[in-house]
Each structure stands twice: as structure tokens, then as C-alpha cells.
Design a protein around this motif. Structure first.
Motif, PDB file in Angstrom:
ATOM      1  N   GLU A  90      27.580 -57.460  28.876  1.00 25.19           N
ATOM      2  CA  GLU A  90      27.098 -57.201  30.234  1.00 25.19           C
ATOM      3  C   GLU A  90      25.904 -58.100  30.556  1.00 25.19           C
ATOM      4  O   GLU A  90      25.806 -58.637  31.654  1.00 25.19           O
ATOM      5  CB  GLU A  90      26.728 -55.728  30.414  1.00 25.19           C
ATOM      6  CG  GLU A  90      26.304 -55.369  31.814  1.00 25.19           C
ATOM      7  CD  GLU A  90      27.330 -55.731  32.875  1.00 25.19           C
ATOM      8  OE1 GLU A  90      26.915 -56.125  33.984  1.00 25.19           O
ATOM      9  OE2 GLU A  90      28.554 -55.644  32.614  1.00 25.19           O
ATOM     10  N   ARG A  93      27.235 -61.532  31.294  1.00 29.68           N
ATOM     11  CA  ARG A  93      27.865 -61.559  32.623  1.00 29.68           C
ATOM     12  C   ARG A  93      26.826 -61.653  33.727  1.00 29.68           C
ATOM     13  O   ARG A  93      26.978 -62.424  34.673  1.00 29.68           O
ATOM     14  CB  ARG A  93      28.736 -60.322  32.814  1.00 29.68           C
ATOM     15  CG  ARG A  93      30.015 -60.361  32.034  1.00 29.68           C
ATOM     16  CD  ARG A  93      30.827 -59.107  32.259  1.00 29.68           C
ATOM     17  NE  ARG A  93      32.081 -59.178  31.529  1.00 29.68           N
ATOM     18  CZ  ARG A  93      32.667 -58.135  30.958  1.00 29.68           C
ATOM     19  NH1 ARG A  93      32.120 -56.929  31.040  1.00 29.68           N
ATOM     20  NH2 ARG A  93      33.807 -58.290  30.312  1.00 29.68           N
ATOM     21  N   GLN A  94      25.770 -60.862  33.617  1.00 31.40           N
ATOM     22  CA  GLN A  94      24.706 -60.888  34.617  1.00 31.40           C
ATOM     23  C   GLN A  94      23.979 -62.232  34.601  1.00 31.40           C
ATOM     24  O   GLN A  94      23.647 -62.777  35.652  1.00 31.40           O
ATOM     25  CB  GLN A  94      23.708 -59.745  34.387  1.00 31.40           C
ATOM     26  CG  GLN A  94      24.254 -58.383  34.734  1.00 31.40           C
ATOM     27  CD  GLN A  94      24.640 -58.310  36.209  1.00 31.40           C
ATOM     28  OE1 GLN A  94      23.893 -58.726  37.098  1.00 31.40           O
ATOM     29  NE2 GLN A  94      25.828 -57.786  36.469  1.00 31.40           N
ATOM     30  N   VAL A  96      25.191 -65.141  33.724  1.00 29.53           N
ATOM     31  CA  VAL A  96      26.073 -66.137  34.337  1.00 29.53           C
ATOM     32  C   VAL A  96      26.116 -65.948  35.849  1.00 29.53           C
ATOM     33  O   VAL A  96      26.010 -66.907  36.607  1.00 29.53           O
ATOM     34  CB  VAL A  96      27.490 -66.053  33.727  1.00 29.53           C
ATOM     35  CG1 VAL A  96      28.472 -66.893  34.528  1.00 29.53           C
ATOM     36  CG2 VAL A  96      27.474 -66.492  32.269  1.00 29.53           C
ATOM     37  N   LYS A  97      26.252 -64.707  36.286  1.00 30.64           N
ATOM     38  CA  LYS A  97      26.314 -64.413  37.720  1.00 30.64           C
ATOM     39  C   LYS A  97      25.035 -64.869  38.420  1.00 30.64           C
ATOM     40  O   LYS A  97      25.100 -65.515  39.470  1.00 30.64           O
ATOM     41  CB  LYS A  97      26.529 -62.918  37.938  1.00 30.64           C
ATOM     42  CG  LYS A  97      26.595 -62.516  39.386  1.00 30.64           C
ATOM     43  CD  LYS A  97      26.795 -61.026  39.515  1.00 30.64           C
ATOM     44  CE  LYS A  97      26.755 -60.630  40.988  1.00 30.64           C
ATOM     45  NZ  LYS A  97      26.812 -59.186  41.157  1.00 30.64           N
ATOM     46  N   ASN A  98      23.897 -64.576  37.845  1.00 32.27           N
ATOM     47  CA  ASN A  98      22.622 -64.956  38.463  1.00 32.27           C
ATOM     48  C   ASN A  98      22.390 -66.450  38.410  1.00 32.27           C
ATOM     49  O   ASN A  98      21.733 -67.011  39.285  1.00 32.27           O
ATOM     50  CB  ASN A  98      21.461 -64.221  37.808  1.00 32.27           C
ATOM     51  CG  ASN A  98      21.497 -62.724  38.083  1.00 32.27           C
ATOM     52  OD1 ASN A  98      22.061 -62.291  39.077  1.00 32.27           O
ATOM     53  ND2 ASN A  98      20.916 -61.949  37.199  1.00 32.27           N
ATOM     54  N   VAL A 100      24.793 -68.742  38.567  1.00 41.06           N
ATOM     55  CA  VAL A 100      25.773 -69.434  39.390  1.00 41.06           C
ATOM     56  C   VAL A 100      25.392 -69.372  40.864  1.00 41.06           C
ATOM     57  O   VAL A 100      25.624 -70.299  41.608  1.00 41.06           O
ATOM     58  CB  VAL A 100      27.196 -68.860  39.151  1.00 41.06           C
ATOM     59  CG1 VAL A 100      28.188 -69.442  40.119  1.00 41.06           C
ATOM     60  CG2 VAL A 100      27.617 -69.105  37.721  1.00 41.06           C
ATOM     61  N   ASP A 101      24.806 -68.271  41.293  1.00 36.48           N
ATOM     62  CA  ASP A 101      24.477 -68.079  42.718  1.00 36.48           C
ATOM     63  C   ASP A 101      23.441 -69.041  43.207  1.00 36.48           C
ATOM     64  O   ASP A 101      22.658 -69.636  42.686  1.00 36.48           O
ATOM     65  CB  ASP A 101      23.994 -66.657  42.969  1.00 36.48           C
ATOM     66  CG  ASP A 101      25.136 -65.657  42.772  1.00 36.48           C
ATOM     67  OD1 ASP A 101      26.293 -66.090  42.787  1.00 36.48           O
ATOM     68  OD2 ASP A 101      24.840 -64.463  42.614  1.00 36.48           O
TER      69      ASP A 101
END
Length: 101
Positions: A90, A93-94, A96-98, A100-101
Motif C-alpha cells: 500500500e 502504491r501511494q 507511485v500515485k503521488n 505520478v500526479d
């Protein structure tokens, strides 16, 4: 694969022959086969890889990684408890998500 196999065996501090026998490889050819695997002359079938991984307390995927950092991450991830694995995944994932944005 060859380098990671040798590194894992040395980390466990067992001989090629002992590792082979523990993985269920015929004692008569154990040392020679392991030597060929570690030198990259031959590659073991996946069933043998999974047995070696079990004996060496690593994941089979560790042997197939061609990136040293990834291989190290696989080793450390395998040592985690199930809940820790979930939390780590998790976090990644967070991250990577943060990123990429």
C-alpha cells in the motif's frame, strides 16, 4: 540467475552439494549440477528453482531478477509478515500515485 543462486547459497553458508541434496537433487550428480547452475552453463527447471528457493528461504522470482536493487527488495519483502507485506504494498502504491500526479 546464476549469480543470485550463488549469493543465496553463500548467505546460507552451505556447500553446493549440500544445497543440491536439500533440494532433492540426486546425490550422485548434486555438486556438478549445482556448479553448472551457478556458472550459468545450465539453467534448472522451474520445479528445481522453487525447491532451491525454499531451501534458501528466498522467492523463486529472486533468481530471475536482473536488477540488483529489485532482487534485494524481493529478499527483504519475503522476510515480512503478511500484514507487513500488505502495508508495504500500500505504501508503494501511494508513493507511485503521488509521484505520478
Amino acid at each position: 540467475m546464476a549469480r543470485h543462486l550463488k549469493e543465496a547459497r553463500l548467505r546460507l553458508d552451505v556447500t553446493q552439494e549440500k544445497l543440491s541434496v536439500l533440494a532433492g537433487i540426486d546425490e550422485f550428480s548434486a555438486s556438478a549440477r549445482m556448479n553448472q547452475y551457478e556458472k550459468g552453463k545450465h539453467s534448472p527447471h522451474y520445479q528445481i528453482v522453487t525447491k532451491l528457493a525454499s531451501v534458501l528461504n528466498v522467492t523463486a522470482t529472486y533468481f530471475y531478477s536482473d536488477d540488483d536493487l529489485e532482487a534485494e527488495m524481493l529478499l527483504e519483502f519475503a522476510r515480512l509478515k503478511p500484514q507487513q507485506k500488505t502495508e508495504t504494498l500500500e505504501f508503494i502504491r501511494q508513493f507511485v500515485k503521488n509521484g505520478v500526479d
